[in-house]
Design a protein around this motif. Structure first.
Motif, PDB file in Angstrom:
ATOM      1  N   HIS A   7       8.496  11.457  -0.024  1.00 25.83           N
ATOM      2  CA  HIS A   7       8.495   9.999  -0.143  1.00 25.83           C
ATOM      3  C   HIS A   7       9.740   9.549  -0.892  1.00 25.83           C
ATOM      4  CE1 HIS A   7       3.814   9.762   0.245  1.00 25.83           C
ATOM      5  NE2 HIS A   7       4.411  10.068   1.372  1.00 25.83           N
ATOM      6  N   LEU A  28       6.277   2.940   4.613  1.00 27.17           N
ATOM      7  CA  LEU A  28       4.925   2.959   4.071  1.00 27.17           C
ATOM      8  C   LEU A  28       4.556   1.649   3.386  1.00 27.17           C
ATOM      9  CD1 LEU A  28       5.182   6.518   2.507  1.00 27.17           C
ATOM     10  CD2 LEU A  28       4.023   5.919   4.633  1.00 27.17           C
ATOM     11  N   GLU A  29       5.537   0.997   2.805  1.00 23.27           N
ATOM     12  CA  GLU A  29       5.263  -0.227   2.064  1.00 23.27           C
ATOM     13  C   GLU A  29       6.545  -1.050   1.972  1.00 23.27           C
ATOM     14  OE1 GLU A  29       3.421  -1.590  -2.306  1.00 23.27           O
ATOM     15  OE2 GLU A  29       3.796   0.524  -1.852  1.00 23.27           O
ATOM     16  N   HIS A  76       6.978  -3.083   7.097  1.00 25.06           N
ATOM     17  CA  HIS A  76       5.888  -2.146   6.854  1.00 25.06           C
ATOM     18  C   HIS A  76       5.280  -1.656   8.172  1.00 25.06           C
ATOM     19  CE1 HIS A  76       2.178  -0.436   5.392  1.00 25.06           C
ATOM     20  NE2 HIS A  76       1.456  -1.371   5.968  1.00 25.06           N
ATOM     21  N   SER A  77       4.957  -0.362   8.225  1.00 28.02           N
ATOM     22  CA  SER A  77       4.366   0.279   9.406  1.00 28.02           C
ATOM     23  C   SER A  77       5.328   0.267  10.590  1.00 28.02           C
ATOM     24  CB  SER A  77       3.035  -0.379   9.789  1.00 28.02           C
ATOM     25  OG  SER A  77       2.080  -0.200   8.774  1.00 28.02           O
ATOM     26  N   ALA A 116      -1.115  -0.107  11.262  1.00 30.75           N
ATOM     27  CA  ALA A 116      -1.066  -0.080   9.798  1.00 30.75           C
ATOM     28  C   ALA A 116      -2.117   0.858   9.208  1.00 30.75           C
ATOM     29  CB  ALA A 116      -1.248  -1.492   9.249  1.00 30.75           C
ATOM     30  N   ALA A 117      -3.301   0.915   9.803  1.00 35.38           N
ATOM     31  CA  ALA A 117      -4.349   1.800   9.288  1.00 35.38           C
ATOM     32  C   ALA A 117      -3.942   3.263   9.449  1.00 35.38           C
ATOM     33  CB  ALA A 117      -5.667   1.526  10.012  1.00 35.38           C
ATOM     34  N   THR A 167      -0.915   4.339   9.515  1.00 37.01           N
ATOM     35  CA  THR A 167       0.130   4.555   8.510  1.00 37.01           C
ATOM     36  C   THR A 167      -0.478   4.907   7.160  1.00 37.01           C
ATOM     37  OG1 THR A 167       1.630   3.006   9.610  1.00 37.01           O
ATOM     38  CG2 THR A 167       2.084   3.486   7.307  1.00 37.01           C
ATOM     39  N   ARG A 168      -1.480   4.143   6.739  1.00 37.79           N
ATOM     40  CA  ARG A 168      -2.108   4.386   5.432  1.00 37.79           C
ATOM     41  C   ARG A 168      -2.785   5.751   5.376  1.00 37.79           C
ATOM     42  NH1 ARG A 168      -3.523  -1.069   6.092  1.00 37.79           N
ATOM     43  NH2 ARG A 168      -5.608  -0.502   6.808  1.00 37.79           N
ATOM     44  N   ILE A 169      -3.487   6.109   6.443  1.00 34.76           N
ATOM     45  CA  ILE A 169      -4.180   7.401   6.458  1.00 34.76           C
ATOM     46  C   ILE A 169      -3.176   8.545   6.399  1.00 34.76           C
ATOM     47  CG2 ILE A 169      -5.594   8.932   7.892  1.00 34.76           C
ATOM     48  CD1 ILE A 169      -6.962   6.345   8.965  1.00 34.76           C
ATOM     49  N   GLU A 227      -0.183   8.456   5.151  1.00 35.12           N
ATOM     50  CA  GLU A 227       0.413   8.490   3.814  1.00 35.12           C
ATOM     51  C   GLU A 227      -0.513   9.178   2.812  1.00 35.12           C
ATOM     52  OE1 GLU A 227       1.866   5.554   0.208  1.00 35.12           O
ATOM     53  OE2 GLU A 227       0.769   4.738   1.915  1.00 35.12           O
ATOM     54  N   VAL A 228      -1.800   8.851   2.842  1.00 33.57           N
ATOM     55  CA  VAL A 228      -2.751   9.437   1.891  1.00 33.57           C
ATOM     56  C   VAL A 228      -2.796  10.954   2.054  1.00 33.57           C
ATOM     57  CG1 VAL A 228      -5.204   9.637   1.336  1.00 33.57           C
ATOM     58  CG2 VAL A 228      -4.172   7.381   1.614  1.00 33.57           C
TER      59      VAL A 228
END
Length: 275
Positions: A9, A31-32, A49-50, A98-99, A101-103, A105-106
């Motif tokens: 990152h 990511l953001e 973003h995304s 976007a969802a 992307t978040r998953i 990233e986590v």
């Protein structure tokens, strides 16, 4: 991070020179916040973003204040065909869900914080990461570059990308979802020289091709079901109509590529271990 995937990152403000990376940048994911792709000719491409960037070359990515970027390199890509060669039709810059992307990233953040050590753990986590990254690449192919509010056509393409597996997906269900008549919907696609049915079929073919490429061990009947086709025969007809290789031929080639990538990883591991 794993035997095949390297990721990290970058938090802004910062600048990433993709030609000076220790590992080649095969994929960058915003990511953001907002980043900018500055090409060698000085042109700037905003990256909200995304946004997914595939194989940036001779460019820098400016990570603005408050923004975060994920960089990914693949050993198997470095030793074989590029992402563009392996997935014709990819765009270098494209929006992604976007969802998703978040998953992604986590999971990547967790693996970066606690890399797997056991062989089986590495295998499971690498497979999970490859599926997530493959999903991002596929999603970038299915989503139009234009924002969904700009046209009904663009919004429907986003809808198809999210609902391709629905058995009842068709002109009537889509028209109902957007509170328009099927005639109005049909006209919007005619203006783009295509049809709703063809767009659904094209999306399902892309999904099936991606599944075969990522998981050649899957049975073709399972691939057709996961891709939203009513039957294996329907999937074969759609592949033939699209001018692609047959699913069986594509599966054979994908299995060969996976075996070659595994051999490359073993060779690198042997070299790293020394005599």
């Amino acid at each position: 991070m794993t035997d095949d995937i390297r990721a990290r990152h970058v938090a802004g403000p910062a600048t990433v020179d993709v030609d000076r990376q220790r590992h080649p940048v095969h994929m960058a994911l915003v990511l953001e916040g907002t980043c900018r792709l500055r090409r060698h000719d000085g042109s700037l491409v905003p990256l909200p973003h995304s946004t997914l960037v595939i194989e940036p070359d001779h460019a820098t990515i400016e990570v603005l204040d408050g923004a975060r970027l994920g960089l990914v390199s693949f050993l198997s890509v470095a030793s074989g065909p590029s992402l563009f060669e392996g997935a014709p039709g990819l765009r270098q810059v494209a929006p992604v869900d976007a969802a998703l992307t978040r998953i992604t990233e986590v999971v990547m953040a967790w693996v970066l914080a606690e890399p797997p050590t056991g062989t089986f753990a590495r295998h499971i986590i690498e497979r999970t990461l490859r599926d997530l990254v493959g999903g991002l690449i596929l999603d970038s192919r299915l989503r139009p570059v234009t924002a969904p509010e700009q046209s009904l056509y663009s919004a429907v393409l986003h809808h198809i990308a999210d609902h391709y597996a629905d058995a009842d997906l068709g002109p009537e269900s889509i028209a109902a979802a957007f509170s328009v008549s099927t005639r109005h919907l049909t006209r919007a696609f005619q203006e783009e020289a295509t049809t709703i049915t063809a767009s659904i079929a094209s999306t399902r073919v892309s999904v099936a091709a991606a599944l075969i490429g990522q998981q050649p061990e899957l049975g073709l009947a399972e691939v057709s079901a996961k891709s939203g086709f009513s039957s294996l025969q329907a999937m074969r007809r759609a592949f033939r109509a699209s001018g692609r290789n047959s699913p069986s031929a594509m599966r054979t080639l994908a299995a060969q590529r996976h075996r070659a990538a595994n051999r490359s990883r073993r060779d690198v591991d042997t070299t790293a271990d020394g005599p």
